[in-house]
Every structure is written in structure tokens, then in C-alpha cells.
Design a protein around this motif. Structure first.
Motif, PDB file in Angstrom:
ATOM      1  N   MET A  11       0.840  -1.187   0.000  1.00  0.00           N
ATOM      2  CA  MET A  11       0.000   0.000   0.000  1.00  0.00           C
ATOM      3  C   MET A  11       0.876   1.238   0.000  1.00  0.00           C
ATOM      4  O   MET A  11       2.074   1.171   0.317  1.00  0.00           O
ATOM      5  N   PRO A  12       0.308   2.408  -0.359  1.00  0.00           N
ATOM      6  CA  PRO A  12       1.090   3.648  -0.331  1.00  0.00           C
ATOM      7  C   PRO A  12       1.610   3.932   1.074  1.00  0.00           C
ATOM      8  O   PRO A  12       1.014   3.529   2.075  1.00  0.00           O
ATOM      9  N   GLY A  13       2.724   4.652   1.153  1.00  0.00           N
ATOM     10  CA  GLY A  13       3.279   5.006   2.444  1.00  0.00           C
ATOM     11  C   GLY A  13       4.017   3.877   3.114  1.00  0.00           C
ATOM     12  O   GLY A  13       4.090   3.819   4.345  1.00  0.00           O
ATOM     13  N   ASP A  14       4.568   2.932   2.333  1.00  0.00           N
ATOM     14  CA  ASP A  14       5.332   1.805   2.885  1.00  0.00           C
ATOM     15  C   ASP A  14       4.515   0.999   3.883  1.00  0.00           C
ATOM     16  O   ASP A  14       4.998   0.569   4.929  1.00  0.00           O
ATOM     17  N   LYS A  15       3.249   0.804   3.563  1.00  0.00           N
ATOM     18  CA  LYS A  15       2.366  -0.019   4.385  1.00  0.00           C
ATOM     19  C   LYS A  15       2.069  -1.325   3.666  1.00  0.00           C
ATOM     20  O   LYS A  15       2.188  -1.435   2.445  1.00  0.00           O
ATOM     21  N   VAL A  16       1.653  -2.330   4.449  1.00  0.00           N
ATOM     22  CA  VAL A  16       1.313  -3.632   3.897  1.00  0.00           C
ATOM     23  C   VAL A  16      -0.034  -4.058   4.468  1.00  0.00           C
ATOM     24  O   VAL A  16      -0.256  -3.949   5.691  1.00  0.00           O
ATOM     25  N   ALA A  17      -0.920  -4.519   3.591  1.00  0.00           N
ATOM     26  CA  ALA A  17      -2.207  -5.056   4.036  1.00  0.00           C
ATOM     27  C   ALA A  17      -2.038  -6.546   4.331  1.00  0.00           C
ATOM     28  O   ALA A  17      -1.427  -7.277   3.559  1.00  0.00           O
ATOM     29  N   ILE A  18      -2.581  -6.987   5.474  1.00  0.00           N
ATOM     30  CA  ILE A  18      -2.458  -8.372   5.918  1.00  0.00           C
ATOM     31  C   ILE A  18      -3.807  -9.062   5.809  1.00  0.00           C
ATOM     32  O   ILE A  18      -4.829  -8.553   6.295  1.00  0.00           O
ATOM     33  N   LYS A  19      -3.798 -10.226   5.151  1.00  0.00           N
ATOM     34  CA  LYS A  19      -5.038 -11.003   5.043  1.00  0.00           C
ATOM     35  C   LYS A  19      -5.347 -11.754   6.332  1.00  0.00           C
ATOM     36  O   LYS A  19      -6.483 -11.775   6.804  1.00  0.00           O
ATOM     37  N   ALA A  20      -4.335 -12.412   6.903  1.00  0.00           N
ATOM     38  CA  ALA A  20      -4.563 -13.270   8.064  1.00  0.00           C
ATOM     39  C   ALA A  20      -3.265 -13.434   8.833  1.00  0.00           C
ATOM     40  O   ALA A  20      -2.171 -13.211   8.311  1.00  0.00           O
ATOM     41  N   GLY A  21      -3.398 -13.852  10.118  1.00  0.00           N
ATOM     42  CA  GLY A  21      -2.235 -14.137  10.947  1.00  0.00           C
ATOM     43  C   GLY A  21      -2.054 -13.178  12.095  1.00  0.00           C
ATOM     44  O   GLY A  21      -1.264 -13.451  13.004  1.00  0.00           O
ATOM     45  N   LEU A  22      -2.750 -12.034  12.113  1.00  0.00           N
ATOM     46  CA  LEU A  22      -2.601 -11.040  13.165  1.00  0.00           C
ATOM     47  C   LEU A  22      -3.958 -10.604  13.684  1.00  0.00           C
ATOM     48  O   LEU A  22      -4.991 -10.893  13.081  1.00  0.00           O
ATOM     49  N   LYS A  23      -3.921  -9.883  14.815  1.00  0.00           N
ATOM     50  CA  LYS A  23      -5.118  -9.281  15.390  1.00  0.00           C
ATOM     51  C   LYS A  23      -4.914  -7.779  15.461  1.00  0.00           C
ATOM     52  O   LYS A  23      -3.794  -7.295  15.649  1.00  0.00           O
ATOM     53  N   LEU A  24      -6.020  -7.055  15.335  1.00  0.00           N
ATOM     54  CA  LEU A  24      -5.942  -5.609  15.466  1.00  0.00           C
ATOM     55  C   LEU A  24      -5.415  -5.253  16.853  1.00  0.00           C
ATOM     56  O   LEU A  24      -5.818  -5.831  17.859  1.00  0.00           O
ATOM     57  N   GLY A  25      -4.492  -4.296  16.913  1.00  0.00           N
ATOM     58  CA  GLY A  25      -3.956  -3.841  18.178  1.00  0.00           C
ATOM     59  C   GLY A  25      -2.681  -4.530  18.595  1.00  0.00           C
ATOM     60  O   GLY A  25      -1.969  -4.036  19.476  1.00  0.00           O
ATOM     61  N   GLU A  26      -2.373  -5.692  18.052  1.00  0.00           N
ATOM     62  CA  GLU A  26      -1.127  -6.359  18.392  1.00  0.00           C
ATOM     63  C   GLU A  26       0.053  -5.490  17.985  1.00  0.00           C
ATOM     64  O   GLU A  26       0.007  -4.782  16.977  1.00  0.00           O
TER      65      GLU A  26
END
Length: 496
Positions: A460-475
Motif C-alpha cells: 500500500m502507499p506510504g510503505d504499508k502492507v495489508a495483511i489477510k490473516a495471521g494477526l489481530k488488530l492492536g497487536e
């Protein structure tokens, strides 16, 4: 929340303290009892000594006290960031072939001419301007034809001048004949006047002869004069008719002369038109680029004859004419991606597309869907989606490329790209903070990290990555220093 099919990496927090000491003390305690049984009754000093040593031996500490008493081994200091919510694009992956958006064939305008020269800078991959010279054809035959046409025109112009001079002579002749005719009419009028006067005198003499005033001879003389004058009038009339006939003939010659002059002038105009036509053909011996763009094909060779393609170029004939070059207009390329018909409804005109090549995965271009062809291949059940690409030096016509088409946008998990760690087996992991703070110092947070496999959705723009699975919000995921960690390390956490 589960990790959606990924194997969990269990937290490893095991601290073993005191077990060895307990094992060491157990046999020593048994020996002490055995010795007390054998040495019963020995000297009190020996017993007191043994009892003092027993009292001085340290007791085995509990595991909790061992952890508290020994320092924690910190691997390094890291920065972290929370797993945040963000807009994630839903994508459709496909592939296709790079093609020219508009491929312009360059054809010779004059056939049957030999290619004499091709500039050195005209080669495949070179950028050319509109109107730039691509090839020069042999113009020697046309030059000879132009010279002959010019000679013919000069001869025709001389003939026109001759005809115009003849016409001028005929115009002068008609003027002279008109003057003669005018004179003949004057002579006729004069003869008619003399005849009229003689006729009147004859009538008077006729009366005088009757009265005997004059002689018959005198009357006959007057009668003869009248006859002579009548003949003179007839001759004058004939002269007038002849003069008028000459005027008419001169006028007819004038018409014929004008026609001859017009014919000669038409021949001159035809010669001039032929020269202009040959000049146009001469200009066509210079093959110019019809548009600005990149040369995709160079089929012309010095020595080839236009309109007669070599056997190796049978497939380069367009509309019955040999193709010399192909130019990618303005260098614009497109990806012709193949999309199954069942997924075609998801794609919209103008959708953003990420395009990559297997040859250089570091380069990602952003294109847009320009056109969805209406015809679906009835064998593979696929449609061609044309995707405009920005100008670049990576992709070439004919290359294979992959496309990720954005078809929808939804909320998802987003983390910094620096947290992503690629593994040798192709998987992707991040390091997540686990457990409680291991340090009582309020100014320093010491945490344990665990590795966690994740599924990456997209960059994603701004050196970000979208995650499909494997994490929880806030971790909290490790950013700086993640590349140097291993599962179970203790780290000092610094706010970013």
C-alpha cells in the motif's frame, strides 16, 4: 482470532533454575544420614562439625526466586507499531502480454525503388520524431524523368509562343481585310452615285432628243456612260463581297489560331502537372516517420526494392505493400491481460492495476483498465482486458507480465512494510510482542517476541502492507530490528 491455516509459533518462556542443585543435594543428604548411622557415638566435635556444614549449605531456591535474582538476557532494543485498521483493496490476479497501444506500420509510398540509405540512428528501440527520415530510396530514375519532362515543357512553351505569334498575324490580317472591305464599300457607294447621276442625265437627254435640242449621238454617248457605270457598280459590289469573304476567312483563321494556342497551352499545363507529379514521387523517395514513437520493428534493409518483400518477410505485407518499419506511437504500451468470463463482471473501466514482471520483481507499475474487449474466446472462455501502462524502460513488446486488478475496497489490517520478514521457504513472518513486561523498571519495557506467519494481501502507499490473516488488530509488531530477532528473544521496547 486464529491465524487462518498458519501454524502457530508457541511462546517459549522457560527458565530453569535450581533443578541441578536439588539433584546435587539429594545424594549429599542421604550420605549424611548414612554417616550419622555409622559414626554414632563418635566424638561430639565431629558431629558438631558435620551439623555446622549442613546448616551452612544453601537451600535450593524456587524457580520464581531464581528468575528474580538473575538478570534478563536482552537481545536488542526495538521499535514497534500496532496492527491498525485501514482500507484494503480487493484484487484479481491475472497475466498477459505487453503490446503496443497503437502500432503504426510505415509503408513505402513509391514501389519499385531500391532502398539506398537508412540512417544509423534508425534502429529497433530508438525513439523517432514525427517527420524524421527513416530511409532514402533511389531517385535516379525519377530525376531523369523530371529532367525530360522539363525539356518537353520548354518545347511546348516554345510551340505556344509560335502559335500565339501566328494568331497575332491572323488578327492583323483580319484588320487589313476589314480595311479593304471598308474601302470596297466606299468604292461601291461612289460608283452607285456616279451611276445615279448618269441615269438622270440620260433621262434629260432623252427628252432633249425628242424635242430635237440635242443630237442622237450625244444621247447615245450618255447611254453608253450609264452602261459603263452599271458595270462599275457591279464590279464594286463584287469587290465588296470578296472583301467581306476575306474578312470572314480571317476571322475563321483567328478562331483556329486561338484553338491552336489553347491546345499548346494545355500541353504545357500537362507537362507542368507531370513535373509536379514526379516531384511528389521524388519526395516520396524519402520515407519519414508518420508519428513520434519508438521503432518496434525494422524490416527495411539497404538494397531491398520497395513493393517486393524478401521471402523472409512474406508476413510483413500490409494492404499489398511491403512494411518497412513498425512504430509504437508515442511509446505507449498496454498489457493485454486474459480474464475468465466468470470474473469479468468485477472489472470496471478505469480500475487501478499493479503490473509486475517475473524478470524484475522489484519494479511495479501502476496502470489503469482502458478497454474490455467485447468478444470472449469461445475455447478458453476468456476476455482480453487492455490496461494502459505508464512510460517505462522495463517492459518491452511481447513480454509476459502479471497484473493485480483492484476490484473493490474494504477494511482490513495494515502494518508497516519494515515489519515483514521473508523466509527461505517463501513464507512471510512478523515478530509480535508476547507476554507481560519482564522488567520492574517503569522507564523500560522488556517483552518477549514470538514469530508469526502472516498472509500479505498487497503493498500500500506510504510503505504499508495489508495483511489477510495471521494477526489481530492492536497487536504490536516489531519494526526496527526485526531482521535480527529469533523466536523467544527478550527485547527492550522503545516507542516509535
Amino acid at each position: 482470532m486464529g491465524n487462518d491455516g498458519f501454524s502457530e509459533v508457541e511462546e517459549v518462556e522457560s527458565v530453569k533454575y535450581g533443578d541441578e542443585q536439588n539433584q546435587h543435594l539429594a545424594p549429599q543428604g542421604s550420605n549424611r544420614s548414612w554417616m550419622m548411622a555409622l559414626l554414632l557415638g563418635t566424638c561430639l566435635g565431629m558431629g558438631l562439625t558435620v551439623m555446622g556444614m549442613s546448616l551452612l549449605r544453601p537451600r535450593s531456591p524456587s524457580p520464581t526466586k531464581a528468575v528474580e535474582s538473575q538478570p534478563i538476557q536482552i537481545a536488542m532494543t526495538v521499535t514497534t507499531a500496532p496492527v491498525a485498521s485501514g482500507s484494503v483493496n480487493q484484487t484479481l490476479d491475472t497475466n498477459g502480454t505487453i503490446a503496443a497501444r497503437d502500432l503504426i506500420p510505415v509503408l513505402p509510398q513509391a514501389n519499385g525503388l531500391q532502398i539506398k540509405k537508412i540512417p544509423e540512428n534508425v534502429k529497433e528501440g530508438a525513439f523517432v520524431r514525427q517527420g524524421q527520415v527513416l530511409a532514402i530510396l533511389d531517385d535516379s530514375v525519377l530525376q531523369a524523368q523530371i529532367n525530360q519532362a522539363r525539356a518537353d515543357m520548354e518545347s511546348d512553351q516554345a510551340d505556344v509562343q509560335s502559335k500565339q505569334a501566328d494568331l497575332a498575324s491572323k488578327q492583323a490580317n483580319i484588320t487589313a481585310n476589314q480595311a479593304i472591305a471598308q474601302q470596297r464599300r466606299a468604292d461601291l457607294a461612289q460608283a452607285q452615285a456616279r451611276l445615279e447621276e448618269a441615269q438622270k442625265n440620260l433621262q434629260r437627254y432623252q427628252q432633249l432628243v425628242a424635242s430635237g435640242a440635242v443630237s442622237q449621238q450625244e444621247y447615245d454617248t450618255r447611254a453608253y456612260t450609264v452602261k459603263t457605270l452599271v458595270e462599275s457598280v457591279r464590279v464594286a459590289q463584287e469587290n465588296v463581297r470578296t472583301a467581306m469573304a476575306n474578312v470572314a476567312s480571317a476571322k475563321a483563321n483567328i478562331g483556329n489560331g486561338v484553338a491552336m494556342v489553347n491546345k499548346s497551352q494545355a500541353i504545357v499545363r500537362s507537362s507542368a502537372a507531370k513535373i509536379e507529379q514526379l516531384k511528389t514521387q521524388l519526395e516520396q523517395t524519402i520515407v519519414r516517420s508518420p508519428v513520434a514513437g519508438i521503432i518496434a520493428e525494422k524490416l527495411a534493409r539497404v538494397g531491398d526494392v520497395t513493393g517486393v518483400p524478401p521471402q523472409t518477410q512474406v508476413g510483413t505485407v500490409v494492404g499489398g505493400t511491403q512494411k518497412l518499419f513498425s512504430i509504437i506511437k508515442e511509446g505507449k504500451l498496454e498489457l493485454q491481460a486474459k480474464v475468465p468470463e466468470v470474473e469479468l463482471a468485477q472489472i470496471k473501466i478505469g480500475s487501478v492495476v499493479e503490473v509486475t514482471s517475473d524478470l524484475n520483481r522489484q519494479v511495479t507499475l501502476q496502470g489503469r483498465v482502458r478497454e474490455i474487449q467485447p468478444v470472449i474466446n469461445d475455447t478458453r472462455r476468456e476476455a482480453t482486458v487492455k490496461i494502459d501502462l505508464p512510460t517505462n524502460d522495463v517492459f518491452k513488446v511481447g513480454m509476459f507480465a502479471r497484473a493485480r486488478i483492484n476490484v473493490d475496497t474494504s477494511k482490513g489490517m495494515v502494518i508497516p512494510q519494515k515489519a515483514i520478514q521473508s523466509q527461505a521457504d517463501g513464507s512471510v513472518i512478523v515478530f509480535v510482542l508476547s507476554g507481560e513486561d519482564l522488567d520492574n523498571d517503569q522507564n523500560v519495557e522488556v517483552r518477549t517476541v514470538r514469530s508469526q506467519k502472516v498472509a500479505v494481501a498487497e503493498l500500500m502507499p506510504g510503505d504499508k502492507v495489508a495483511i489477510k490473516a495471521g494477526l489481530k488488530l492492536g497487536e504490536q509488531v516489531v519494526i526496527d530490528g526485526a531482521g535480527y530477532l529469533k523466536d523467544g528473544d527478550h527485547v527492550r521496547v522503545v516507542s516509535q
